[in-house]
Scaffold this motif. Structure first.
Motif, PDB file in Angstrom:
ATOM      1  N   PRO A  98      71.323 105.645  44.989  1.00 38.51           N
ATOM      2  CA  PRO A  98      72.727 105.888  45.383  1.00 38.51           C
ATOM      3  C   PRO A  98      73.156 105.073  46.602  1.00 38.51           C
ATOM      4  O   PRO A  98      74.290 104.598  46.657  1.00 38.51           O
ATOM      5  CB  PRO A  98      72.760 107.384  45.703  1.00 38.51           C
ATOM      6  N   LEU A 153      71.932 102.121  47.603  1.00 32.43           N
ATOM      7  CA  LEU A 153      72.086 100.715  47.203  1.00 32.43           C
ATOM      8  C   LEU A 153      73.410 100.525  46.463  1.00 32.43           C
ATOM      9  O   LEU A 153      74.128  99.541  46.696  1.00 32.43           O
ATOM     10  CB  LEU A 153      70.904 100.281  46.331  1.00 32.43           C
ATOM     11  N   ILE A 154      73.748 101.474  45.602  1.00 35.82           N
ATOM     12  CA  ILE A 154      75.021 101.401  44.873  1.00 35.82           C
ATOM     13  C   ILE A 154      76.187 101.411  45.857  1.00 35.82           C
ATOM     14  O   ILE A 154      77.152 100.656  45.707  1.00 35.82           O
ATOM     15  CB  ILE A 154      75.130 102.562  43.848  1.00 35.82           C
ATOM     16  N   PHE A 155      76.072 102.245  46.896  1.00 39.01           N
ATOM     17  CA  PHE A 155      77.128 102.285  47.914  1.00 39.01           C
ATOM     18  C   PHE A 155      77.280 100.915  48.590  1.00 39.01           C
ATOM     19  O   PHE A 155      78.394 100.412  48.762  1.00 39.01           O
ATOM     20  CB  PHE A 155      76.813 103.368  48.955  1.00 39.01           C
ATOM     21  N   VAL A 156      76.146 100.304  48.939  1.00 33.71           N
ATOM     22  CA  VAL A 156      76.187  98.979  49.571  1.00 33.71           C
ATOM     23  C   VAL A 156      76.828  97.954  48.626  1.00 33.71           C
ATOM     24  O   VAL A 156      77.635  97.120  49.049  1.00 33.71           O
ATOM     25  CB  VAL A 156      74.762  98.524  49.988  1.00 33.71           C
ATOM     26  N   LEU A 157      76.488  98.043  47.346  1.00 32.51           N
ATOM     27  CA  LEU A 157      77.078  97.124  46.366  1.00 32.51           C
ATOM     28  C   LEU A 157      78.589  97.333  46.272  1.00 32.51           C
ATOM     29  O   LEU A 157      79.352  96.375  46.104  1.00 32.51           O
ATOM     30  CB  LEU A 157      76.442  97.310  44.987  1.00 32.51           C
ATOM     31  N   GLY A 158      79.030  98.595  46.416  1.00 38.96           N
ATOM     32  CA  GLY A 158      80.460  98.891  46.444  1.00 38.96           C
ATOM     33  C   GLY A 158      81.124  98.232  47.643  1.00 38.96           C
ATOM     34  O   GLY A 158      82.195  97.643  47.531  1.00 38.96           O
TER      35      GLY A 158
END
Lengths: 257, 107
Positions: B14, B16-21
């Motif tokens: 989650p 890493l996904i936030f960082v990608l966002g």
């Protein structure tokens, strides 16, 4: 607009929202279908429904989310995923530069949220509407968000449906879900084919990434392969000088500079 | 410090996904904040900027496609040709249909 009465203003505002929504209806099915495919692919990759939906809600970019699925695997460091997503999204930098003068009247918060919603489709419809009115009418926040907020909702809803559906399938390979990513990326890649220097870039990136993958190994084939392709583009642009920069979209070609 | 690290490891996906966002958002607002301030962009820089997405996506497509089986490679060829005629979404549907059919035939 300053001379108009309040009720008139409200009516204009409402029709702007409706215009945004109407433009969305045309692309509703593709957004939903892509959302469903992402959700299903994410489930097939082993992620929970919650993680899949979080990905759509936090990132809201099909290509980024599919890159995450493809690149983030056992033993691959997080930074290389971040780098790949950044590079894949490079086109957005060009979109946001092109759109800047069309949303000049948005307030600070509308801009901050508006750029979050700046997908390929949002860019295409905004540019299209602007050129339809030949710059005489501005892009209003109502129109922009009428399209953007509903497309965001559709994307998230599609992901939920796909993730639930995907989690019910025992063998994703049976309906080809294990191979949806390469096909998806191929279709995105081919979308760039009319750009100048497309073939030298693809050829050099492809060859170098193959060599690096078989020597240094993952994830270096992505960054080094891409750098080689970019270098090829620069060298080609020096040998064969180019036309002014254009940004591709389905509706029309827009000159940026 | 070790608590932060433990928190990251426990919630890696989650986060890493936030960082990608955040990274995606930065590219979406970046052109407005940075690129629109320049009047002219030098040609080699333009060429480099334009080449980035195709270059990266190639490195993601080519190695897995070529290391797959005959059914997968055939599917990629069909899908690649279909791109000249069909919308991306239809290319994917067609590609999956071809792949499933080829696998059924035992390729």
């Amino acid at each position: 607009m300053s001379g108009a009465s309040t009720s008139n203003n409200k009516q204009v505002l409402k029709s702007e929202w409706m215009d945004g929504f109407r433009d969305l209806l045309v692309v509703m099915m593709p957004i939903l279908t892509f959302g469903i495919m992402f959700g299903a692919a994410s489930s097939a990759a082993g992620y929970s429904i919650g993680v899949s939906v979080w990905s759509s809600a936090a990132i809201f970019a099909g290509a980024s989310q599919f890159v995450f699925l493809e690149v983030f695997k056992e033993g691959i460091p997080g930074w290389s995923v971040v780098l790949a997503v950044f590079a894949v999204n490079f086109r957005h930098i060009l979109y946001s530069a092109a759109i800047a003068n069309k949303v000049r009247d948005f307030n600070k918060w509308q801009k901050a949220f508006g750029f979050f919603l700046l997908t390929d489709l949002q860019f295409a419809v905004t540019e299209n509407r602007f050129s339809n009115f030949k710059g005489k009418r501005k892009i209003t926040p109502s129109y922009y968000f009428g399209f953007g907020i509903f497309s965001y909702a559709l994307w998230v809803i599609g992901t939920v449906v796909g993730a639930v559906f995907g989690s019910l399938i025992e063998d994703p390979a049976l309906i080809g879900l294990d191979f949806v990513l390469p096909i998806y990326f191929l279709s995105i890649l081919m979308g760039f084919r009319k750009r100048e220097r497309f073939f030298p870039v693809v050829l050099v990136s492809g060859i170098v990434s193959l060599i690096v993958k078989n020597t240094l190994g993952a994830p270096w084939h992505i960054s080094l392969g891409a750098l080689a392709g970019i270098a090829a583009a620069v060298i080609f642009s020096m040998i064969y000088p180019s036309k002014p920069m254009v940004i591709e979209d389905e509706e029309e070609e827009t000159t940026l500079v | 410090m070790s608590e932060i690290l433990a928190f990251y490891i426990a919630h890696e996906v989650p986060l890493l996904i936030f960082v990608l966002g955040v990274v995606t958002y930065l590219t979406r607002i970046g052109g407005y904040l940075v690129l629109s301030r320049f009047e002219n962009i030098p040609t080699p820089v333009q060429a480099a900027l334009e080449a980035v997405p195709a270059a990266v996506i190639t490195t993601i497509v080519v190695p897995p496609a070529l290391s797959a089986g005959l059914a997968e490679i055939t599917t990629m060829v069909v899908a690649g040709l279909a791109c000249f005629r069909l919308q991306p979404i239809l290319v994917i549907v067609l590609g999956l249909a071809v792949l499933v059919a080829l696998r059924q035939m035992g390729l």
